[in-house]
Each structure stands twice: as C-alpha cells, then as structure tokens.
Design a protein around this motif. Structure first.
Motif, PDB file in Angstrom:
ATOM      1  N   SER A 138       8.556   8.806  -7.377  1.00 30.38           N
ATOM      2  CA  SER A 138       7.605   8.071  -8.207  1.00 30.38           C
ATOM      3  C   SER A 138       6.967   6.909  -7.459  1.00 30.38           C
ATOM      4  CB  SER A 138       8.307   7.554  -9.472  1.00 30.38           C
ATOM      5  OG  SER A 138       9.197   6.496  -9.160  1.00 30.38           O
ATOM      6  N   SER A 139       7.718   6.288  -6.542  1.00 25.17           N
ATOM      7  CA  SER A 139       7.208   5.083  -5.878  1.00 25.17           C
ATOM      8  C   SER A 139       7.079   5.215  -4.361  1.00 25.17           C
ATOM      9  CB  SER A 139       8.142   3.902  -6.173  1.00 25.17           C
ATOM     10  OG  SER A 139       9.436   4.149  -5.650  1.00 25.17           O
ATOM     11  N   MET A 140       7.616   6.276  -3.785  1.00 23.51           N
ATOM     12  CA  MET A 140       7.612   6.409  -2.331  1.00 23.51           C
ATOM     13  C   MET A 140       6.196   6.464  -1.772  1.00 23.51           C
ATOM     14  SD  MET A 140       9.895   9.100  -0.160  1.00 23.51           S
ATOM     15  CE  MET A 140      10.010   9.067   1.626  1.00 23.51           C
ATOM     16  N   VAL A 141       5.258   6.918  -2.604  1.00 23.43           N
ATOM     17  CA  VAL A 141       3.879   7.047  -2.150  1.00 23.43           C
ATOM     18  C   VAL A 141       3.142   5.705  -2.170  1.00 23.43           C
ATOM     19  CG1 VAL A 141       2.910   7.519  -4.444  1.00 23.43           C
ATOM     20  CG2 VAL A 141       1.816   8.497  -2.425  1.00 23.43           C
ATOM     21  N   ALA A 142       3.715   4.673  -2.805  1.00 17.38           N
ATOM     22  CA  ALA A 142       3.011   3.393  -2.976  1.00 17.38           C
ATOM     23  C   ALA A 142       2.503   2.804  -1.659  1.00 17.38           C
ATOM     24  CB  ALA A 142       3.896   2.399  -3.716  1.00 17.38           C
ATOM     25  N   PRO A 143       3.340   2.719  -0.606  1.00 22.56           N
ATOM     26  CA  PRO A 143       2.820   2.143   0.642  1.00 22.56           C
ATOM     27  C   PRO A 143       1.762   3.002   1.328  1.00 22.56           C
ATOM     28  CG  PRO A 143       5.239   2.123   0.596  1.00 22.56           C
ATOM     29  CD  PRO A 143       4.780   3.020  -0.497  1.00 22.56           C
ATOM     30  N   ALA A 144       1.670   4.272   0.934  1.00 22.54           N
ATOM     31  CA  ALA A 144       0.711   5.176   1.582  1.00 22.54           C
ATOM     32  C   ALA A 144      -0.572   5.344   0.791  1.00 22.54           C
ATOM     33  CB  ALA A 144       1.366   6.545   1.786  1.00 22.54           C
ATOM     34  N   THR A 145      -0.706   4.647  -0.349  1.00 21.36           N
ATOM     35  CA  THR A 145      -1.878   4.866  -1.202  1.00 21.36           C
ATOM     36  C   THR A 145      -3.181   4.473  -0.512  1.00 21.36           C
ATOM     37  OG1 THR A 145      -1.396   2.720  -2.240  1.00 21.36           O
ATOM     38  CG2 THR A 145      -0.669   4.705  -3.400  1.00 21.36           C
ATOM     39  N   LEU A 146      -3.154   3.422   0.299  1.00 23.88           N
ATOM     40  CA  LEU A 146      -4.381   3.028   0.995  1.00 23.88           C
ATOM     41  C   LEU A 146      -4.795   4.097   2.015  1.00 23.88           C
ATOM     42  CD1 LEU A 146      -3.822  -0.809   1.537  1.00 23.88           C
ATOM     43  CD2 LEU A 146      -5.187   0.345  -0.217  1.00 23.88           C
ATOM     44  N   GLN A 147      -3.801   4.705   2.656  1.00 27.41           N
ATOM     45  CA  GLN A 147      -4.082   5.795   3.593  1.00 27.41           C
ATOM     46  C   GLN A 147      -4.670   6.994   2.855  1.00 27.41           C
ATOM     47  OE1 GLN A 147      -1.267   8.696   6.136  1.00 27.41           O
ATOM     48  NE2 GLN A 147      -0.964   6.530   6.633  1.00 27.41           N
ATOM     49  N   ILE A 148      -4.120   7.296   1.666  1.00 28.38           N
ATOM     50  CA  ILE A 148      -4.635   8.401   0.860  1.00 28.38           C
ATOM     51  C   ILE A 148      -6.042   8.081   0.366  1.00 28.38           C
ATOM     52  CG2 ILE A 148      -4.273   9.758  -1.239  1.00 28.38           C
ATOM     53  CD1 ILE A 148      -1.270   9.215  -0.938  1.00 28.38           C
ATOM     54  N   THR A 180     -12.224   4.246  -3.988  1.00 28.71           N
ATOM     55  CA  THR A 180     -12.435   2.801  -3.891  1.00 28.71           C
ATOM     56  C   THR A 180     -11.937   2.060  -5.130  1.00 28.71           C
ATOM     57  OG1 THR A 180     -14.676   3.078  -4.774  1.00 28.71           O
ATOM     58  CG2 THR A 180     -14.429   3.056  -2.374  1.00 28.71           C
ATOM     59  N   SER A 181     -11.734   2.734  -6.239  1.00 32.75           N
ATOM     60  CA  SER A 181     -11.285   2.094  -7.482  1.00 32.75           C
ATOM     61  C   SER A 181      -9.817   1.709  -7.380  1.00 32.75           C
ATOM     62  CB  SER A 181     -11.489   3.047  -8.670  1.00 32.75           C
ATOM     63  OG  SER A 181     -10.869   2.541  -9.833  1.00 32.75           O
ATOM     64  N   THR A 182      -9.509   0.433  -7.673  1.00 30.06           N
ATOM     65  CA  THR A 182      -8.113  -0.019  -7.623  1.00 30.06           C
ATOM     66  C   THR A 182      -7.279   0.654  -8.712  1.00 30.06           C
ATOM     67  OG1 THR A 182      -8.691  -1.924  -9.017  1.00 30.06           O
ATOM     68  CG2 THR A 182      -8.705  -2.253  -6.622  1.00 30.06           C
ATOM     69  N   ALA A 183      -7.899   0.961  -9.851  1.00 29.40           N
ATOM     70  CA  ALA A 183      -7.164   1.631 -10.928  1.00 29.40           C
ATOM     71  C   ALA A 183      -6.763   3.045 -10.514  1.00 29.40           C
ATOM     72  CB  ALA A 183      -8.005   1.672 -12.199  1.00 29.40           C
ATOM     73  N   PHE A 240      -3.041  -2.683 -14.926  1.00 28.69           N
ATOM     74  CA  PHE A 240      -3.666  -3.982 -15.181  1.00 28.69           C
ATOM     75  C   PHE A 240      -3.128  -5.085 -14.283  1.00 28.69           C
ATOM     76  CE2 PHE A 240       0.003  -4.429 -18.110  1.00 28.69           C
ATOM     77  CZ  PHE A 240       0.447  -5.692 -17.755  1.00 28.69           C
ATOM     78  N   ALA A 241      -1.993  -4.839 -13.614  1.00 25.43           N
ATOM     79  CA  ALA A 241      -1.376  -5.891 -12.801  1.00 25.43           C
ATOM     80  C   ALA A 241      -2.289  -6.406 -11.695  1.00 25.43           C
ATOM     81  CB  ALA A 241      -0.053  -5.399 -12.218  1.00 25.43           C
ATOM     82  N   PRO A 242      -2.983  -5.538 -10.926  1.00 23.87           N
ATOM     83  CA  PRO A 242      -3.853  -6.079  -9.878  1.00 23.87           C
ATOM     84  C   PRO A 242      -4.934  -7.009 -10.413  1.00 23.87           C
ATOM     85  CG  PRO A 242      -3.489  -3.728  -9.536  1.00 23.87           C
ATOM     86  CD  PRO A 242      -2.936  -4.057 -10.874  1.00 23.87           C
ATOM     87  N   ALA A 243      -5.544  -6.654 -11.542  1.00 29.90           N
ATOM     88  CA  ALA A 243      -6.576  -7.513 -12.127  1.00 29.90           C
ATOM     89  C   ALA A 243      -5.985  -8.835 -12.597  1.00 29.90           C
ATOM     90  CB  ALA A 243      -7.261  -6.793 -13.290  1.00 29.90           C
ATOM     91  N   MET A 244      -4.781  -8.788 -13.167  1.00 31.75           N
ATOM     92  CA  MET A 244      -4.135 -10.016 -13.636  1.00 31.75           C
ATOM     93  C   MET A 244      -3.824 -10.947 -12.473  1.00 31.75           C
ATOM     94  SD  MET A 244      -0.454 -10.479 -15.578  1.00 31.75           S
ATOM     95  CE  MET A 244       0.437 -10.016 -14.078  1.00 31.75           C
ATOM     96  N   TYR A 245      -3.265 -10.418 -11.402  1.00 34.04           N
ATOM     97  CA  TYR A 245      -2.919 -11.265 -10.259  1.00 34.04           C
ATOM     98  C   TYR A 245      -4.172 -11.775  -9.549  1.00 34.04           C
ATOM     99  CZ  TYR A 245       2.027  -9.980 -10.618  1.00 34.04           C
ATOM    100  OH  TYR A 245       3.315  -9.831 -11.049  1.00 34.04           O
ATOM    101  N   ASN A 246      -5.229 -10.964  -9.521  1.00 35.55           N
ATOM    102  CA  ASN A 246      -6.472 -11.440  -8.900  1.00 35.55           C
ATOM    103  C   ASN A 246      -7.085 -12.587  -9.687  1.00 35.55           C
ATOM    104  OD1 ASN A 246      -6.355  -9.590  -6.791  1.00 35.55           O
ATOM    105  ND2 ASN A 246      -7.557  -8.044  -7.890  1.00 35.55           N
ATOM    106  N   ALA A 247      -6.949 -12.549 -11.010  1.00 29.08           N
ATOM    107  CA  ALA A 247      -7.549 -13.580 -11.856  1.00 29.08           C
ATOM    108  C   ALA A 247      -6.678 -14.818 -11.965  1.00 29.08           C
ATOM    109  CB  ALA A 247      -7.821 -13.008 -13.244  1.00 29.08           C
ATOM    110  N   LEU A 248      -5.360 -14.640 -12.058  1.00 28.03           N
ATOM    111  CA  LEU A 248      -4.461 -15.765 -12.334  1.00 28.03           C
ATOM    112  C   LEU A 248      -3.622 -16.181 -11.135  1.00 28.03           C
ATOM    113  CD1 LEU A 248      -3.115 -14.637 -15.842  1.00 28.03           C
ATOM    114  CD2 LEU A 248      -4.986 -16.223 -15.375  1.00 28.03           C
ATOM    115  N   GLY A 249      -3.464 -15.310 -10.175  1.00 27.03           N
ATOM    116  CA  GLY A 249      -2.548 -15.588  -9.073  1.00 27.03           C
ATOM    117  C   GLY A 249      -1.142 -15.156  -9.441  1.00 27.03           C
ATOM    118  N   TYR A 250      -0.271 -15.094  -8.447  1.00 27.50           N
ATOM    119  CA  TYR A 250       1.099 -14.630  -8.685  1.00 27.50           C
ATOM    120  C   TYR A 250       1.908 -15.632  -9.508  1.00 27.50           C
ATOM    121  CZ  TYR A 250       0.096 -11.064  -5.183  1.00 27.50           C
ATOM    122  OH  TYR A 250      -0.456 -10.014  -4.503  1.00 27.50           O
ATOM    123  N   GLY A 251       1.649 -16.914  -9.358  1.00 24.43           N
ATOM    124  CA  GLY A 251       2.421 -17.923 -10.086  1.00 24.43           C
ATOM    125  C   GLY A 251       2.176 -17.861 -11.581  1.00 24.43           C
ATOM    126  N   LYS A 252       0.924 -18.020 -12.005  1.00 20.61           N
ATOM    127  CA  LYS A 252       0.614 -17.992 -13.432  1.00 20.61           C
ATOM    128  C   LYS A 252       0.837 -16.611 -14.032  1.00 20.61           C
ATOM    129  CE  LYS A 252      -2.807 -21.747 -13.316  1.00 20.61           C
ATOM    130  NZ  LYS A 252      -4.231 -22.109 -13.559  1.00 20.61           N
TER     131      LYS A 252
END
Length: 523
Positions: A76-86, A93-96, A459-471
């Motif tokens: 389920s998650s092993m492909v995560a580091p390779a998603t940019l390569q894929i 180009t869509s982050t979603a 939705f996590a990438p959009a949330m972190y882009n808007a608020l940052g990791y802290g908030k």
C-alpha cells in the motif's frame, strides 16, 4: 443449550453408538417429526476444536495470518517514494492523482472486507484468505507491467481488494483459536503487521526506486508474497468452528444407513435446522457487517475514531518524503530511512502492550468475580490518546522550524506508538465482543478506516501547503484530543445488558462452549 437465537432452550445429550457425540434437541409439539442429531465437539477438551489445539499449531496459524496481514500493507505504501518517478514517466502533474497512486490501494481495503469477512463465515477462513491472496498477487504483479496511469490505478485498486482479506479475516482466525485470556499476545503481533507494513514499505521502496526502476517495487513484493502463499498452503489450517462441525456432520451422514439417513436430521449446533438454504446463508452473512454497524453504537464509535487515526497514519506516510526532502534537503533514499522512526515507535509500544495486555485483562477479570468483559481490553487506549497528539505537535513544529531531524523523528515515533496502542486495544475489544462474527464486525470497522486512509492523503498536501506543518499538525492534534476524550469517561455496556440479536448469539455461544452439557439460563 444449542446456540439457536430463535430457540435458546437447553437440550439433553445422547451418544449414538459408533458415531461422534451429538445433542438431541427438544421434542417438537408437532404430530409427526423426524429424529435429529445435533453435532457438537466431543466434550470441552475435544482436540479437533481449534481452541484446544496445541500452542505450536495455534502460533503457526497466527504467524501465517500475520505475514499475510504484513505484506499487503507493505504494497500500500511501498510505492510512495517512487510516485514522482511514475508521474514523470506517465506525465502526471496533478498532486491529487500522484497521491491517489498510493492511496487507491487502501480504497480496496474499504470495500473488500465487506464481502470477504462474511464469505469467511460461509466457506471458512483458510479458503478465503488464500484465494484472496492469489487475487492480490496477480494484480500486484500486473502493476509492474502497467503502461499508463489508468492501468496502474485500476490494478492497484483490484490488488487492494484481494489484499484486504487478512485485515477482515485475520481477527476471526485469532478469535477461533485463542481463549480470551490468551488472545492479547497473538493480537499484538497480528495488529502490528498492518501498521508496520506501511512503514517498512517506503524504506525499501525508496532504495529500489533510486537504484532500479519503480516497476521492481511491485515485482519484489510479489516475490515475497508468493513465498508467504506457499508457507500458508502447508501451515494455515481451517479454524472456523461451524465449518469444521459441518464437515463432522457430513462424515456422520456418510456412515449412516441410507434408510436411517432419510429419517434422521443431522446438523450442527450452529444451525437452526438440518436443511440449509444457501440463499439465506448468503443473505445473512453479506448483510451482517452493515447490520452490526447500524445496531451497535460502540462499533460506530470505534469505527469513526480508528478511521481518523488510520487517516493520520497515511497522512504521515505520504508526507514524510516531502518533510525530509523539502525541509531538510535529503536524498530520496535517505529521506526514506525516517520511516524507521515510525516503525520503532510502533514496535516498542506493541511489545510493551503485548507484555501487559493479558495481565490487565486477567487482573480486571479476577476483580469481576472471574467474569471477563470485552471492555477490560480498553485501558491501553488511555496512554495512546496522550502519546499520539503529543507526537503530532512535536513532529509538526520541529519540521516547520527545521529543528534537528532527530526531534522530528521522535515526534513521528510518538505518533506510531500512540497509533498501535489504540489499534491493538480496539481490535481486541471487537474480537472479544463478537467472537464468532468477529470477521464481520472488523469488516465494518475496517471499511471506515480504509476510506479515511484513502481520503486523508488527498487533502494533506493542500493543507500543509496552506498552513505549514506546524499549524496543520496542531489542527490534527486538537481533533485527536477531542475524539480521544471519550476513552476516559465512557464505559461500554457490559456484555450481558442491552444486547442486540448479534451480541446475544455470541454470548449464548460462549456460555455453550464453557458448559455444553449443563442447562443454562436464557438471556
């Protein structure tokens, strides 16, 4: 008394010469009726009963199921580091869509248990587990040959459907073979697998993606799964009591005189009558997860809470590469090593909880005059509700301010520890509560959990882009605190009061297993 919900009256016993011990139900009031033989275990110590298996045999089943439960979440998650390569190869180009390449596998986890769990209560645990694993193996292998993003997403979804079987059926296997006071250690291993798998997967996936091609991410997991499948063929035996007794009843019918077989109705203690309608069995089994979810408020609460916790886990599984590559400017392979922090937190908490879970259960059982209750599994939730939000705060603000990476890893480890404590206690509670239908109950919980695991990373990438990791993490931590508060103030109703039809069946079965030859008071 036989566990018939519609007729819970006690019955005398009788032994037919040359045949296994059987129970004769109460005579009917009809003018004409056939004799009946109700097949049960040969006493409380029958070695054919999975709960009476030797420990070696029990642990073999537990380890095989845990291996199945480990390898599919790895995918389920092993492909995560390779998603940019894929994404580069397929021009995405869509982050979603990029996030969906990882999380769509978990969408299969949401819907697979809804029919695989009930099917295991019809055809048996072993058969459903192994056939589902073969389905996963075929489609996971196919992911490595995908030629576009549509094929990859579709193959991942189909692989997830098959890979969901251990999450739905594995808890039922443990409920079949372990007594409640023995169950804690086995479940601590089983429940660690689906959480540790997604953690170790990206560590391996990062190195494979950097040194080879993303296709080997799928081919490597397929090779490991094939080895586990061979191991399961030899060591995973059937554990579902109703199916084992059905086989015993079939053996009795074969040994009976043909004329006698026509007048004597041979069926098991789990059947209301000897004549089984497969249409009725399918209807009840396939609707049971929905009915349990709609009728049991505690399943609704646990399902909603664990959905949020599982969603948090997958938020971090997809966010860790961005944190350490973006904030700390590390290479993909090095950034992937930080998943080890999540795994260490889970492993240490799981082993600690395994040491004390059964002790806590026995302690409260002794205080309750020797009567065990499912809620005796819940005390370990309390530290989990504290550790998890603390880890969110620490990891979020450390990453935001670029504090030394060890602080961020410590926060991630706390997140993993809190997650496994909550996961283990709630899983054990559901298994202890529903026992015979644990697979259906876990399917209801797993459906919500997997939907959150699929949706949160979108939705996590959009949330972190808007608020940052802290908030962003502060908001998630506050929600975790609010949802976790009921662990301190709510006490589930005892298993002998305010029960629905499904819980009544389970309680009657447990009473019958404990004293099958004594009259019991109806609930």
């Amino acid at each position: 008394m036989p566990p018939n919900v519609d007729d819970m009256s006690p019955t005398p016993t009788s032994t037919v010469e040359g045949e296994p011990t059987a129970l004769h139900p109460k005579e009917t009031t009809e003018a004409s009726h056939d004799d009946a033989i109700v097949v049960d275990w040969d006493g409380p110590d029958d070695p054919m009963n999975p709960k009476n298996w030797v420990f070696r045999r029990k642990w073999a089943a537990t380890i095989v199921v845990s291996c199945f439960t480990f390898i599919t979440p790895v995918s389920s998650s092993m492909v995560a580091p390779a998603t940019l390569q894929i994404a580069g190869e397929f021009s995405v180009t869509s982050t979603a869509i990029i996030a969906m390449m990882t999380s769509v596998f978990v969408l299969g986890f949401a819907f697979g248990p809804l029919f695989l769990g009930p099917l295991s209560e019809i055809f048996g645990r072993s058969r459903v587990l192994q056939l589902s694993n073969l389905w996963y193996l075929v489609w996971n292998l196919g992911c490595g040959f995908a030629q576009n993003k549509g094929q990859l997403i579709a193959f991942r979804l189909l692989a997830g459907l098959g890979g969901s079987a251990p999450l739905a059926v594995g808890g039922g296997v443990l409920g079949d073979v372990w007594h409640p006071e023995e169950r804690g250690k086995a479940i601590s291993i089983y429940s660690l697998a689906p959480l540790l798998g997604p953690v170790l997967g990206p560590v391996c996936g990062a190195w494979i993606a950097e040194r080879s091609t993303w296709r080997w991410v799928f081919w490597s997991t397929s090779i490991v799964d094939a080895a586990i499948q061979l191991f399961g063929i030899f060591y995973l035996q059937e554990t579902f009591a109703p199916l084992l007794l059905e086989r015993k009843a079939a053996a009795i019918r074969k040994t009976m005189d043909p004329e006698k077989a026509q007048t004597i109705n041979v069926h098991t203690v789990f059947e209301a009558s000897g004549e089984r309608s497969w249409g009725e069995i399918f209807r009840k089994a396939l609707t049971r997860p929905f009915l349990i979810f709609s009728q049991e408020y505690i399943v609704q609460l646990i399902g909603a809470y664990m959905a949020f916790i599982y969603g948090l886990l997958y938020v971090f599984l997809t966010a860790i590469p961005g944190i350490f590559e973006g904030q700390y400017h590390e290479k993909t392979s090095i950034a992937g090593l930080h998943y080890i922090a999540l795994g260490m937190g889970m492993t240490l908490a799981a082993q600690t909880n395994a040491r004390y879970m059964d002790r806590i259960y026995i302690y409260f059982k002794n205080k309750n005059n020797g009567v065990g209750e499912p809620e005796f599994r819940l005390p370990s939730m309390v530290p989990g509700t504290i550790i998890l939000p603390a880890g969110l705060f620490m990891a979020g603000w450390a990453a935001q301010n670029k504090v030394h990476w060890i602080v961020t890893d410590l926060g991630i480890a706390f997140l993993g520890a809190g997650t496994i404590l909550l996961f283990q206690s709630t899983t054990t509670y559901v298994i202890d509560t529903f026992t015979l239908h644990a697979a259906s109950a876990l399917a209801a919980v797993a459906c919500l959990r997997a939907l959150a695991g699929f949706g949160f990373p979108l939705f996590a990438p959009a949330m972190y882009n808007a608020l940052g990791y802290g908030k962003g993490n502060t908001i998630l931590a506050c929600v975790a605190i609010v949802l976790g508060c009921p662990a301190y103030v709510l006490k589930p109703p005892p298993a002998s009061s305010n029960l629905t039809r499904y819980i009544q069946t389970v309680v009657v079965l447990e009473i019958w297993e404990a004293n099958p030859y004594e009259e019991q008071e109806c609930i």
